[in-house]
Structure formats: structure tokens, C-alpha cells
Scaffold this motif. Structure first.
Motif, mmCIF file in Angstrom:
data_model
loop_
_atom_site.group_PDB
_atom_site.id
_atom_site.type_symbol
_atom_site.label_atom_id
_atom_site.label_comp_id
_atom_site.label_asym_id
_atom_site.label_seq_id
_atom_site.Cartn_x
_atom_site.Cartn_y
_atom_site.Cartn_z
ATOM 1 N N ILE A 221 9.980 16.000 -22.761
ATOM 2 C CA ILE A 221 10.894 14.879 -22.591
ATOM 3 C C ILE A 221 10.734 14.301 -21.185
ATOM 4 O O ILE A 221 10.934 15.000 -20.183
ATOM 5 C CB ILE A 221 12.350 15.321 -22.813
ATOM 6 C CG1 ILE A 221 12.518 15.873 -24.237
ATOM 7 C CG2 ILE A 221 13.316 14.161 -22.571
ATOM 8 C CD1 ILE A 221 13.862 16.551 -24.463
ATOM 9 N N GLU A 222 10.342 13.045 -21.113
ATOM 10 C CA GLU A 222 10.188 12.377 -19.826
ATOM 11 C C GLU A 222 11.566 12.051 -19.246
ATOM 12 O O GLU A 222 12.520 11.790 -19.993
ATOM 13 C CB GLU A 222 9.393 11.078 -19.994
ATOM 14 C CG GLU A 222 8.000 11.252 -20.604
ATOM 15 C CD GLU A 222 6.965 11.709 -19.594
ATOM 16 O OE1 GLU A 222 7.254 11.636 -18.376
ATOM 17 O OE2 GLU A 222 5.867 12.119 -20.019
ATOM 18 N N PHE A 223 11.665 12.046 -17.925
ATOM 19 C CA PHE A 223 12.918 11.645 -17.279
ATOM 20 C C PHE A 223 12.578 10.904 -15.987
ATOM 21 O O PHE A 223 11.602 11.232 -15.313
ATOM 22 C CB PHE A 223 13.829 12.861 -17.004
ATOM 23 C CG PHE A 223 13.203 13.937 -16.153
ATOM 24 C CD1 PHE A 223 13.420 13.977 -14.783
ATOM 25 C CD2 PHE A 223 12.404 14.923 -16.729
ATOM 26 C CE1 PHE A 223 12.858 14.969 -13.995
ATOM 27 C CE2 PHE A 223 11.825 15.919 -15.950
ATOM 28 C CZ PHE A 223 12.060 15.941 -14.581
ATOM 29 N N PRO A 224 13.350 9.881 -15.634
ATOM 30 C CA PRO A 224 12.969 8.999 -14.516
ATOM 31 C C PRO A 224 12.905 9.686 -13.159
ATOM 32 O O PRO A 224 12.091 9.300 -12.311
ATOM 33 C CB PRO A 224 14.054 7.917 -14.539
ATOM 34 C CG PRO A 224 15.204 8.521 -15.275
ATOM 35 C CD PRO A 224 14.590 9.429 -16.297
ATOM 36 N N GLU A 225 13.736 10.701 -12.948
ATOM 37 C CA GLU A 225 13.756 11.356 -11.632
ATOM 38 C C GLU A 225 12.464 12.103 -11.311
ATOM 39 O O GLU A 225 12.206 12.437 -10.155
ATOM 40 C CB GLU A 225 14.941 12.325 -11.553
ATOM 41 C CG GLU A 225 16.304 11.663 -11.606
ATOM 42 C CD GLU A 225 16.768 11.375 -13.030
ATOM 43 O OE1 GLU A 225 17.865 10.817 -13.187
ATOM 44 O OE2 GLU A 225 16.025 11.723 -13.984
ATOM 45 N N SER A 226 11.633 12.333 -12.321
ATOM 46 C CA SER A 226 10.372 13.037 -12.074
ATOM 47 C C SER A 226 9.445 12.226 -11.175
ATOM 48 O O SER A 226 8.569 12.777 -10.499
ATOM 49 C CB SER A 226 9.658 13.342 -13.392
ATOM 50 O OG SER A 226 9.238 12.147 -14.029
ATOM 51 N N ALA A 227 9.656 10.907 -11.139
ATOM 52 C CA ALA A 227 8.830 10.048 -10.284
ATOM 53 C C ALA A 227 9.070 10.330 -8.806
ATOM 54 O O ALA A 227 8.235 9.984 -7.961
ATOM 55 C CB ALA A 227 9.113 8.583 -10.580
ATOM 56 N N LYS A 228 10.190 10.969 -8.494
ATOM 57 C CA LYS A 228 10.498 11.304 -7.102
ATOM 58 C C LYS A 228 9.989 12.697 -6.721
ATOM 59 O O LYS A 228 10.230 13.177 -5.610
ATOM 60 C CB LYS A 228 12.007 11.233 -6.875
ATOM 61 C CG LYS A 228 12.610 9.857 -7.146
ATOM 62 C CD LYS A 228 14.093 9.844 -6.858
ATOM 63 C CE LYS A 228 14.711 8.488 -7.182
ATOM 64 N NZ LYS A 228 14.130 7.398 -6.342
ATOM 65 N N ALA A 229 9.300 13.344 -7.654
ATOM 66 C CA ALA A 229 8.840 14.715 -7.394
ATOM 67 C C ALA A 229 7.434 14.940 -7.946
ATOM 68 O O ALA A 229 7.138 15.958 -8.554
ATOM 69 C CB ALA A 229 9.813 15.711 -8.021
ATOM 70 N N ILE A 230 6.570 13.945 -7.754
ATOM 71 C CA ILE A 230 5.182 14.071 -8.217
ATOM 72 C C ILE A 230 4.400 14.951 -7.246
ATOM 73 O O ILE A 230 4.498 14.795 -6.036
ATOM 74 C CB ILE A 230 4.520 12.682 -8.322
ATOM 75 C CG1 ILE A 230 5.240 11.845 -9.384
ATOM 76 C CG2 ILE A 230 3.045 12.808 -8.659
ATOM 77 C CD1 ILE A 230 4.726 10.425 -9.496
ATOM 78 N N ASN A 231 3.636 15.878 -7.791
ATOM 79 C CA ASN A 231 2.860 16.794 -6.955
ATOM 80 C C ASN A 231 1.399 16.356 -6.842
ATOM 81 O O ASN A 231 0.746 16.099 -7.856
ATOM 82 C CB ASN A 231 2.912 18.215 -7.521
ATOM 83 C CG ASN A 231 4.137 18.972 -7.072
ATOM 84 O OD1 ASN A 231 5.027 18.415 -6.452
ATOM 85 N ND2 ASN A 231 4.173 20.263 -7.380
ATOM 86 N N ASP A 232 0.902 16.283 -5.614
ATOM 87 C CA ASP A 232 -0.520 16.080 -5.360
ATOM 88 C C ASP A 232 -1.221 17.426 -5.394
ATOM 89 O O ASP A 232 -0.698 18.425 -4.875
ATOM 90 C CB ASP A 232 -0.742 15.434 -3.989
ATOM 91 C CG ASP A 232 -0.292 13.991 -3.936
ATOM 92 O OD1 ASP A 232 -0.203 13.358 -5.013
ATOM 93 O OD2 ASP A 232 -0.029 13.493 -2.830
ATOM 94 N N TYR A 233 -2.417 17.458 -5.974
ATOM 95 C CA TYR A 233 -3.210 18.690 -6.073
ATOM 96 C C TYR A 233 -4.426 18.589 -5.134
ATOM 97 O O TYR A 233 -5.355 17.826 -5.408
ATOM 98 C CB TYR A 233 -3.719 18.889 -7.490
ATOM 99 C CG TYR A 233 -2.718 19.428 -8.490
ATOM 100 C CD1 TYR A 233 -3.037 20.523 -9.289
ATOM 101 C CD2 TYR A 233 -1.476 18.840 -8.644
ATOM 102 C CE1 TYR A 233 -2.135 21.018 -10.227
ATOM 103 C CE2 TYR A 233 -0.564 19.321 -9.568
ATOM 104 C CZ TYR A 233 -0.895 20.404 -10.352
ATOM 105 O OH TYR A 233 0.003 20.887 -11.274
ATOM 106 N N PRO A 234 -4.444 19.340 -4.035
ATOM 107 C CA PRO A 234 -5.614 19.331 -3.146
ATOM 108 C C PRO A 234 -6.589 20.459 -3.487
ATOM 109 O O PRO A 234 -6.203 21.498 -4.034
ATOM 110 C CB PRO A 234 -4.987 19.546 -1.764
ATOM 111 C CG PRO A 234 -3.755 20.355 -2.043
ATOM 112 C CD PRO A 234 -3.295 20.022 -3.437
ATOM 113 N N ILE A 235 -7.841 20.250 -3.154
ATOM 114 C CA ILE A 235 -8.881 21.256 -3.376
ATOM 115 C C ILE A 235 -9.741 21.360 -2.123
ATOM 116 O O ILE A 235 -9.981 20.366 -1.427
ATOM 117 C CB ILE A 235 -9.744 20.892 -4.610
ATOM 118 C CG1 ILE A 235 -10.679 22.040 -4.991
ATOM 119 C CG2 ILE A 235 -10.522 19.597 -4.391
ATOM 120 C CD1 ILE A 235 -11.356 21.829 -6.347
#
Length: 271
Positions: A221-235
Motif C-alpha cells: 500500500i503506497e502512502f504519501p509520507e514515504s516521499a519524505k523518507a526515500i533512501n539512497d543506496y550507495p556502493i
């Protein structure tokens, strides 16, 4: 004709040294064409040996697929994975665990490694990931948004705060103004999701990619607040690795168009 060939045999033997000296020339001599130089398979551009990759648990499916592709493209190579929570992997690396590459689910966990000067290349963000609410397929509690998770009787699994998915969940819940007490705090996102698939909780905050990989076992289930907690993945490649060339080749492969195709198909976002 038979007699003449026998007659000239000694002459052929006597001139063998001269013929041998000339067979290495680049001319169109028929004798040279009859004995071609063996093919040099060692000129392959592929890397060989074992490449040890420490990667966030949420990369399990995509990296396993990419590993098989990489090995097929580089005969003689083996990609060995260790999947776990990024914070646990970072701790292992700073404690001396020999790995060639680290792929983390957040810049914060990669910073643990770079602050200890364990990296041999600058970290590069290669994908991003976003949270969803994972519920059983039938969604018996009728959950549609974050506030529903705080309702009485709803059992929720979260990742621990030290784990990237837990830190992201904390941000998202704060953005929604939702306070809840999870029944369990897991050390990686796969463990949190398993609580849903096993029927031990009613919902969990997990990455979109993990919910998608679970197929018909869960609903994401998508929810709008997830846009404020996007994770970048570094390598990044690591100093303690035993296959520097292999580590670099793996990073190059993951960040190539082929790597991006597999990752975005799984639900990851391009950086």
C-alpha cells in the motif's frame, strides 16, 4: 614421381633449419598457414576469481540475478554475497571482515565505512528505494494509510531504528504525525516482511521492492509520507578486499545500463 620424392628427402632434411627460421614470418607461405598459432584465451577482458559483496538485504533478489549474469559474462568469476542489514554489515567491515564491495541501503551506513577509511573508491548512489505498507493479501484489518497502523488491535512490524528501513519508517511516521508501538523490531527488511507473510503481524513498513518481490503473498500500500523518507543506496569498493579488479568490475556492472535495467524492473528508482 615416387622415386624423385625419395631422392630429394635428404635435401628437404638439410634445409629444414632454413624453413623453420622462415615459418615465423608474416608472409603468405603455405607452410605457415598449415600450423596456425594457438588461440590465446587469456586475452579475455573478463575478471576471474571470487568477488565478495556485502549488500543490504533489500538487494537480495536483484543482486542474485545480476550475480548470475556477471558470472556468465566473466567465465572463471564467482560472486559471493553476504546479505544483511546495512548497519550490521558496516560494523563487520569496520571490524576487519574481508569484502571487495559494500552496497548499503543508506548514506548513513556507508558513512560508517568511509569514516573508518575502509573504502577504496568514492561511494556512488546507484538506486533509490521507497517504503510501502505491506499487509496480507486479503488485508483483513482494512489498512489503507499510516494512521490505520496506530488503531487498537493492529500488530505492526518495523525495522530497528539503526537499520535504514527503520530510520526511513521513523521519518515517514513523524511526517504523518503517527505514533505507534510495534510488536517487533527487526534487524533487516526481509525479516520485517516475513512477519507479514507468516501471519504474525497485520502490517509492516518495508521497501516497495520487497513487497513487489513477495508477489501475491502481500499487498503493498503506497502512502504519501514515504516521499519524505526515500533512501539512497550507495556502493563502493573496499580496501580489505582480495580481488580489487573484480570488485571494480562488479561496481561497474551494477551501475551499467544492464544493472539499472534489472534494478528498476524490481521497483528501484534511478538516482
Amino acid at each position: 614421381m615416387r622415386f624423385r620424392r625419395v631422392k630429394t628427402a635428404l635435401a628437404v632434411v638439410a634445409s629444414a633449419g632454413l624453413l623453420a627460421a622462415g615459418c615465423g614470418s608474416s608472409g603468405s607461405d603455405g607452410g605457415t598457414a598449415a600450423t596456425p598459432a594457438p588461440a590465446t584465451t587469456s586475452a579475455s577482458s573478463g575478471v576471474t576469481g571470487t568477488i565478495t559483496v556485502f549488500a543490504a538485504a533489500s538487494l537480495t533478489g536483484t543482486f542474485t540475478t545480476l550475480g548470475k549474469q556477471f558470472e556468465a559474462a566473466n567465465p572463471g568469476s564467482t560472486v559471493k554475497f553476504s546479505f544483511a542489514g546495512s548497519s550490521a554489515l558496516a560494523q563487520q567491515i569496520t571490524s576487519g571482515a574481508p569484502a571487495d564491495v559494500f552496497a548499503a541501503a543508506s548514506p548513513a551506513t556507508m558513512k560508517t565505512v568511509t569514516d573508518a577509511s575502509e573504502n577504496s573508491s568514492a561511494p556512488k548512489v546507484f538506486v533509490r528505494n521507497q517504503l510501502v505498507i505491506a499487509v496480507p493479501k486479503a488485508n483483513p484489518k482494512g489498512i489503507t494509510d499510516l494512521p490505520d497502523l496506530a488503531k487498537p488491535g493492529v500488530k505492526v512490524a518495523l525495522c530497528a531504528d539503526a537499520v535504514p528501513c527503520g530510520a526511513a519508517a521513523k521519518k515517514a511516521l513523524a511526517a504523518a504525525g503517527v505514533n505507534l508501538t510495534p510488536v517487533t523490531l527487526e534487524q533487516d527488511v526481509k525479516s520485517a516482511l516475513s512477519k507479514v507473510t507468516l501471519g504474525e503481524v497485520d502490517a509492516a513498513l518495508v521497501y516497495r521492492t520487497d513487497a513487489k518481490a513477495a508477489g501475491d503473498k502481500v499487498t503493498g500500500i503506497e502512502f504519501p509520507e514515504s516521499a519524505k523518507a526515500i533512501n539512497d543506496y550507495p556502493i563502493a569498493t573496499l580496501k580489505a578486499g582480495k580481488n580489487a579488479a573484480g570488485g571494480k568490475a562488479w561496481v561497474d556492472y551494477v551501475t551499467s545500463d544492464k544493472g539499472e535495467a534489472v534494478l528498476t524492473a524490481a521497483g528501484f528508482q534511478a538516482p
